[in-house]
Design an enzyme around this catalytic site. Structure first.
Site, PDB file in Angstrom:
ATOM      1  N   CYS A   2      47.991 -58.752  21.199  1.00 58.93           N
ATOM      2  CA  CYS A   2      46.971 -59.769  21.105  1.00 58.93           C
ATOM      3  C   CYS A   2      46.051 -59.393  19.968  1.00 58.93           C
ATOM      4  O   CYS A   2      46.062 -58.258  19.506  1.00 58.93           O
ATOM      5  CB  CYS A   2      46.194 -59.825  22.401  1.00 58.93           C
ATOM      6  SG  CYS A   2      47.259 -60.110  23.821  1.00 58.93           S
ATOM      7  N   ARG A  29      49.364 -62.290  16.041  1.00 60.22           N
ATOM      8  CA  ARG A  29      49.487 -61.380  17.177  1.00 60.22           C
ATOM      9  C   ARG A  29      49.731 -62.125  18.493  1.00 60.22           C
ATOM     10  O   ARG A  29      49.830 -61.509  19.544  1.00 60.22           O
ATOM     11  CB  ARG A  29      48.220 -60.543  17.307  1.00 60.22           C
ATOM     12  CG  ARG A  29      48.127 -59.472  16.258  1.00 60.22           C
ATOM     13  CD  ARG A  29      46.821 -58.758  16.313  1.00 60.22           C
ATOM     14  NE  ARG A  29      46.860 -57.592  15.486  1.00 60.22           N
ATOM     15  CZ  ARG A  29      47.212 -56.379  15.908  1.00 60.22           C
ATOM     16  NH1 ARG A  29      47.521 -56.184  17.160  1.00 60.22           N
ATOM     17  NH2 ARG A  29      47.235 -55.372  15.073  1.00 60.22           N
ATOM     18  N   TRP A  76      49.006 -63.162  23.535  1.00 66.10           N
ATOM     19  CA  TRP A  76      50.442 -63.289  23.797  1.00 66.10           C
ATOM     20  C   TRP A  76      50.604 -62.808  25.226  1.00 66.10           C
ATOM     21  O   TRP A  76      50.357 -61.645  25.543  1.00 66.10           O
ATOM     22  CB  TRP A  76      51.256 -62.422  22.836  1.00 66.10           C
ATOM     23  CG  TRP A  76      52.726 -62.640  22.985  1.00 66.10           C
ATOM     24  CD1 TRP A  76      53.479 -63.634  22.445  1.00 66.10           C
ATOM     25  CD2 TRP A  76      53.640 -61.818  23.733  1.00 66.10           C
ATOM     26  NE1 TRP A  76      54.794 -63.499  22.811  1.00 66.10           N
ATOM     27  CE2 TRP A  76      54.922 -62.396  23.602  1.00 66.10           C
ATOM     28  CE3 TRP A  76      53.510 -60.668  24.500  1.00 66.10           C
ATOM     29  CZ2 TRP A  76      56.053 -61.859  24.201  1.00 66.10           C
ATOM     30  CZ3 TRP A  76      54.638 -60.126  25.107  1.00 66.10           C
ATOM     31  CH2 TRP A  76      55.894 -60.722  24.950  1.00 66.10           C
ATOM     32  N   ASN A 102      44.045 -55.746  24.380  1.00 64.57           N
ATOM     33  CA  ASN A 102      45.391 -55.745  23.815  1.00 64.57           C
ATOM     34  C   ASN A 102      46.138 -54.580  24.437  1.00 64.57           C
ATOM     35  O   ASN A 102      45.717 -53.437  24.289  1.00 64.57           O
ATOM     36  CB  ASN A 102      45.311 -55.580  22.284  1.00 64.57           C
ATOM     37  CG  ASN A 102      46.684 -55.422  21.657  1.00 64.57           C
ATOM     38  OD1 ASN A 102      47.691 -55.827  22.244  1.00 64.57           O
ATOM     39  ND2 ASN A 102      46.726 -54.834  20.470  1.00 64.57           N
ATOM     40  N   GLY A 103      47.224 -54.874  25.136  1.00 63.50           N
ATOM     41  CA  GLY A 103      47.993 -53.798  25.774  1.00 63.50           C
ATOM     42  C   GLY A 103      48.388 -54.222  27.170  1.00 63.50           C
ATOM     43  O   GLY A 103      48.342 -55.406  27.516  1.00 63.50           O
ATOM     44  N   GLU A 469      71.649 -60.865  12.633  1.00 66.41           N
ATOM     45  CA  GLU A 469      70.397 -61.387  12.067  1.00 66.41           C
ATOM     46  C   GLU A 469      70.455 -62.914  11.915  1.00 66.41           C
ATOM     47  O   GLU A 469      69.484 -63.614  12.195  1.00 66.41           O
ATOM     48  CB  GLU A 469      70.113 -60.696  10.726  1.00 66.41           C
ATOM     49  CG  GLU A 469      68.900 -61.189   9.966  1.00 66.41           C
ATOM     50  CD  GLU A 469      67.583 -61.076  10.727  1.00 66.41           C
ATOM     51  OE1 GLU A 469      67.529 -60.435  11.780  1.00 66.41           O
ATOM     52  OE2 GLU A 469      66.605 -61.677  10.248  1.00 66.41           O
ATOM     53  N   LYS A 473      67.860 -65.582  13.634  1.00 68.65           N
ATOM     54  CA  LYS A 473      67.089 -66.603  12.919  1.00 68.65           C
ATOM     55  C   LYS A 473      67.293 -67.962  13.582  1.00 68.65           C
ATOM     56  O   LYS A 473      66.341 -68.692  13.815  1.00 68.65           O
ATOM     57  CB  LYS A 473      67.535 -66.720  11.449  1.00 68.65           C
ATOM     58  CG  LYS A 473      67.185 -65.586  10.507  1.00 68.65           C
ATOM     59  CD  LYS A 473      65.748 -65.238  10.420  1.00 68.65           C
ATOM     60  CE  LYS A 473      65.404 -64.178  11.389  1.00 68.65           C
ATOM     61  NZ  LYS A 473      64.271 -63.362  11.233  1.00 68.65           N
ATOM     62  N   GLU A 476      65.746 -68.107  17.315  1.00 70.76           N
ATOM     63  CA  GLU A 476      64.297 -68.001  17.513  1.00 70.76           C
ATOM     64  C   GLU A 476      63.544 -69.237  16.996  1.00 70.76           C
ATOM     65  O   GLU A 476      62.494 -69.565  17.510  1.00 70.76           O
ATOM     66  CB  GLU A 476      63.707 -66.695  16.984  1.00 70.76           C
ATOM     67  CG  GLU A 476      63.822 -66.427  15.522  1.00 70.76           C
ATOM     68  CD  GLU A 476      63.302 -65.038  15.102  1.00 70.76           C
ATOM     69  OE1 GLU A 476      62.552 -64.394  15.847  1.00 70.76           O
ATOM     70  OE2 GLU A 476      63.665 -64.600  13.992  1.00 70.76           O
ATOM     71  N   HIS A 492      87.386 -59.861  23.147  1.00 70.97           N
ATOM     72  CA  HIS A 492      87.288 -59.035  24.354  1.00 70.97           C
ATOM     73  C   HIS A 492      86.419 -59.696  25.412  1.00 70.97           C
ATOM     74  O   HIS A 492      85.896 -59.022  26.296  1.00 70.97           O
ATOM     75  CB  HIS A 492      86.760 -57.642  23.996  1.00 70.97           C
ATOM     76  CG  HIS A 492      87.697 -56.878  23.116  1.00 70.97           C
ATOM     77  ND1 HIS A 492      88.923 -56.467  23.546  1.00 70.97           N
ATOM     78  CD2 HIS A 492      87.600 -56.489  21.819  1.00 70.97           C
ATOM     79  CE1 HIS A 492      89.552 -55.838  22.550  1.00 70.97           C
ATOM     80  NE2 HIS A 492      88.762 -55.861  21.485  1.00 70.97           N
ATOM     81  N   LYS A 586      54.219 -62.631  15.777  1.00 66.75           N
ATOM     82  CA  LYS A 586      54.656 -61.966  14.546  1.00 66.75           C
ATOM     83  C   LYS A 586      54.638 -60.454  14.726  1.00 66.75           C
ATOM     84  O   LYS A 586      55.462 -59.740  14.176  1.00 66.75           O
ATOM     85  CB  LYS A 586      53.710 -62.387  13.406  1.00 66.75           C
ATOM     86  CG  LYS A 586      54.038 -61.789  12.060  1.00 66.75           C
ATOM     87  CD  LYS A 586      55.124 -62.568  11.383  1.00 66.75           C
ATOM     88  CE  LYS A 586      55.647 -61.910  10.125  1.00 66.75           C
ATOM     89  NZ  LYS A 586      57.090 -62.091   9.992  1.00 66.75           N
TER      90      LYS A 586
END
Ligand code: G6P
Length: 591
Positions: A2, A29, A76, A102-103, A469, A473, A476, A492, A586
């Site tokens: 955050c 954030r 977030w 934040n945390g 990757e 892209k 998301e 498989h 981000k």
């Protein structure tokens, strides 16, 4: 994960606007919700809204809240859904103590149970609110600063907290998550982000682990968790180039950043010789080299393991930042950890670095944001110099990391110049992808893909990470389920999901993996898949061909770009915001 911003200073007639202006730069954030608390005539005025800071700004249009003390937050969500009641700031029962955080307070349930027994009333589902009530409880027997410190000591987990009371005192404390102080005259600012403050003042104080700051109208002191000692902060002069980041005529940052990639690659080719040579030496001297990173940066790290093997004939290991702490036992002092991160603030990457440091190992950072936490705790830093990346989807930072890894690999072989010339060729060939005809083709393809439920992507060797990757892209941004696989693995199990018309993107480089990946494409086609080939040559198995130039071992740099663009176009066609996809941030600053 955050963003935090706080202010103590002179009476401002529109403190709310300052808080909102600053918070809007912390959106990266998290943008689940935003909120501010301004101390106005001894009472906190709290305003919150779900969504981006802009949504809160619109809600407050025309409203100015005056005050000399205020805190703000972009969230977030971790604990408690995305809602106004869970948006920060949170307050205690009296409303005289407000907190932003934040945390993750890992033991919040135990603490909350105890506080509920003592009669505290909670209004949110968050872990954060516990802290406001803890301080309220502790304040019954001690002064504010002591109450905050003792409350913080009770928390488990990695947290940065800023708390203020209606006497105009503000305390910030941190463990794990970043917190910085800036002072300009009588005004004091606290934030989770150094560039946000260096915009205001160059007198910055970076708060260390288990330390904090205490501010009131008259003083600003540093504090430590372990003792009552207070001292005067030793400011550093930090100046960060604050080039205004604009979209430069592009509709979205994502597209602008994709188009900037040829320049990023050229920059790296032209400006890094000395640093790359030193890095190659570090790797040669190490008894083992390990890469760590998260998200897109992790795909670059994985690609690096292939580059090191194929180009430099050197064995290196890779582990996600979040997995590294379970994978560190064999580190020794002469081990080298290479940590790659656009932001330099990703908690899992930082934790991996801290683990390596505990073993006395050396750490090399690849970072885009100068002054970041990762840079500060590493022994050496290679800058990506990609310029600010604003879109949540990382594109140019990925290409920058691949370019640096390619150069390091060639340096280890004593062929630095060969790496440079491959990068130059790649940059030129990227420009060709941006021509009008190519874009039309990509838009046509994106239209065909936009209503699909699944897209599978396969690559081999150097381009296996490209497949991962590319899938990241697409999923998301467009919310289509896309998955990347090593070409040989699909049969498989996952091939069971392929049916008539399932789109499968096959990355076919002109390398030793070519024959095998083309066979894999045939296997998919036999089950009805529609094959989209990304390759220098057109093969019969393709239903749709996206041509890319053959740039040898630099192929991952070029091959990802058509998929970045596809992700963008599909997202636009679906009328979604490519710069801020739902549920993402981000910079991920929690474990
Ligand atoms: C988040 C972002 C990704 C990014 C990852 C790692 O998940 O949404 O785009 O790749 O964090 O970020 P870093 O700043 O460490 O490269």
């Amino acid at each position: 994960m955050c963003g935090i911003f706080g202010y103590v200073g002179r009476q401002r007639s529109d403190l709310s606007s300052l808080l909102l202006r600053k918070l809007s730069k912390l959106d990266y954030r998290g943008y689940d919700s935003a909120g501010i608390a301004v101390l106005h005539k001894k009472h906190f005025q709290i305003r919150k809204s779900v969504g981006e800071v802009n949504d809160l700004k619109s809600k407050l249009r025309g409203i100015k809240i005056s005050g000399a003390v205020g805190i703000g937050h972009t969230r977030w969500a971790t604990h408690g859904g995305v809602s106004v009641k869970n948006a920060h700031p949170h307050k205690d029962c009296s409303g005289n103590i407000v907190v932003v955080h934040n945390g993750i307070v890992e033991n919040f349930e135990v603490l909350k149970k105890d506080l509920l027994k003592k009669g505290h009333r909670f209004t949110s589902d968050t872990d954060t609110e516990v802290f406001a009530h803890l301080v309220e409880e502790e304040s019954k027997s001690k002064n504010f600063l002591k109450a905050v410190r003792d409350s913080f000591k009770k928390l488990k987990g990695l947290n940065a907290i800023v708390v203020a009371n209606n006497d105009g005192e503000l305390v910030g404390l941190k463990r794990g998550s970043p917190l910085v102080l800036g002072v300009k005259g009588e005004e004091k600012f606290i934030s989770s982000d150094t560039p946000l403050l260096s915009d205001i003042t160059s007198r910055i104080f970076i708060i260390e682990e288990d330390e904090g700051i205490y501010i009131n109208n008259d003083v600003v002191k540093t504090i430590t968790l372990g003792s009552d000692k207070k001292s005067v902060p030793k400011f550093r002069i930090i100046k960060i180039n604050q080039n205004k980041v604009e979209k430069k005529g592009f509709k979205h940052y994502l597209l602008k950043e994709i188009y900037e990639q040829p320049q990023v690659v050229m920059n790296i080719a032209d400006n890094n010789k000395q640093n790359i040579m030193e890095t190659a030496r570090m790797i040669k001297d190490a008894w083992g080299t390990y890469f760590t990173a998260c998200g897109t940066a992790a795909h670059a790290g994985l690609a690096a393991t292939y580059m090191f093997s194929e180009i430099a004939e050197r064995h290196v290991n890779f582990s996600f930042g979040s997995e590294f702490p379970y994978y560190e036992d064999f580190l020794v002092e002469r081990s080298l950890l290479i940590a790659a991160s656009q932001s330099g603030e990703t908690m899992d990457t930082l934790e991996a670095v801290r683990a390596a440091k505990r073993h006395g190992s050396k750490v090399l950072a690849l970072v885009n944001v100068p002054g970041s936490s990762l840079e500060r705790i590493s022994d050496k830093t290679l800058y990506l110099n990609a310029g600010p990346e604003r879109a949540v989807l990382s594109t140019k930072a990925y290409i920058a990391k691949l370019s640096l890894f390619l150069l390091i690999s060639y340096s280890m072989l004593g062929e630095y110049e060969k790496g440079v010339s491959l990068l130059r060729r790649s940059a030129r060939s990227l420009k060709r992808i941006f021509n009008v005809e190519y874009q039309r083709k990509l838009k046509r393809l994106s239209k065909r893909l936009m209503n699909k439920d699944h897209i599978y992507i396969i690559g081999r060797g150097l381009n296996y990470p490209t497949a991962l990757e590319g899938a990241l892209k697409i999923k998301e941004a467009s919310y289509i389920h896309a998955e990347g696989f090593a070409g040989g693995e699909l049969k498989h199990g996952v091939i069971a999901l392929v049916e008539k018309g399932t789109p499968c993107i096959c990355i076919v480089a002109e390398d030793r993996a070519k024959e095998a990946i083309l066979s894999n494409a045939m296997e998919l086609k036999s089950r009805g898949a529609e094959i989209i080939g990304i390759s220098p040559k057109k093969y019969n198995v393709f239903d749709f061909h996206l041509e890319v130039e053959d740039v040898s071992t630099a192929s991952p740099i070029v091959n990802i770009v058509p998929m970045q663009l596809m992700a963008y176009y599909i997202t636009i066609l679906k009328d979604l915001n490519p710069d801020k996809p739902r549920n993402l941030a981000k910079s991920v600053t929690v474990k």
